[in-house]
Design a protein around this motif. Structure first.
Motif, PDB file in Angstrom:
ATOM      1  N   ARG A 199       0.822  -1.122  -0.084  1.00 28.46           N
ATOM      2  CA  ARG A 199      -0.053  -0.089   0.096  1.00 28.46           C
ATOM      3  C   ARG A 199       0.819   1.338   0.097  1.00 28.46           C
ATOM      4  O   ARG A 199       0.503   2.300  -0.781  1.00 28.46           O
ATOM      5  CB  ARG A 199      -0.884  -0.161   1.066  1.00 28.46           C
ATOM      6  N   VAL A 200       2.118   1.149   0.619  1.00 26.52           N
ATOM      7  CA  VAL A 200       2.930   2.410   0.837  1.00 26.52           C
ATOM      8  C   VAL A 200       3.262   2.582  -0.710  1.00 26.52           C
ATOM      9  O   VAL A 200       3.463   3.568  -1.197  1.00 26.52           O
ATOM     10  CB  VAL A 200       4.278   2.335   1.902  1.00 26.52           C
ATOM     11  N   ASP A 220       0.929   4.171  -2.761  1.00 23.79           N
ATOM     12  CA  ASP A 220       0.859   5.774  -2.346  1.00 23.79           C
ATOM     13  C   ASP A 220       1.793   6.595  -2.792  1.00 23.79           C
ATOM     14  O   ASP A 220       1.631   7.723  -3.426  1.00 23.79           O
ATOM     15  CB  ASP A 220       0.828   5.787  -0.822  1.00 23.79           C
ATOM     16  N   THR A 264       1.506   7.000  -6.443  1.00 28.87           N
ATOM     17  CA  THR A 264       0.312   8.120  -6.658  1.00 28.87           C
ATOM     18  C   THR A 264       1.164   9.632  -6.339  1.00 28.87           C
ATOM     19  O   THR A 264       0.771  10.562  -7.198  1.00 28.87           O
ATOM     20  CB  THR A 264      -0.782   7.862  -5.691  1.00 28.87           C
TER      21      THR A 264
END
Length: 110
Positions: A75-76, A79, A82
């Motif tokens: 997930r990091v 992120d 993004t």
């Protein structure tokens, strides 16, 4: 890309896949240990099946913790991708050596 951002991106391109790979290595090592512990319990004469069960449960719990950690790091990674796209128009997956092999078809592992 801004000059001051390049070293940051380069470092992240190295550190993120390295962390993901190390977590995978830890999961493999823990699974290997679990296999050895279960086999030792099974193969040791006179050891009841219930003996060592708590230890095996702790190993399974540790394995699930690593799975959770792996998910958080992924997930990091997402992120960071993004942020890179939004701030610099850059995709951290570019030049990422693990990116091509990150998606494995289910039939390949079944």
């Amino acid at each position: 890309m801004h000059t001051e951002v390049e070293p940051i991106v380069t470092r992240l391109q190295q550190d993120v896949p390295a962390a993901e790979a190390r977590i995978d290595d830890a999961m493999i090592a823990l699974l290997s240990l679990t296999t050895s512990v279960v086999a030792a319990r099974r193969d040791t004469a006179g050891v009841p099946a219930a003996k060592g069960h708590a230890m095996i449960q702790r190993l399974a719990k540790a394995q699930m913790s690593l799975v959770d950690i792996s998910g958080e790091v992924f997930r990091v990674h997402g992120d960071l991708v993004t942020i890179g796209r939004e701030t610099a128009g850059y995709d951290i997956h570019e030049d990422c050596p693990l990116q091509e092999s990150a998606v494995v078809p289910l039939h390949a592992v079944a």
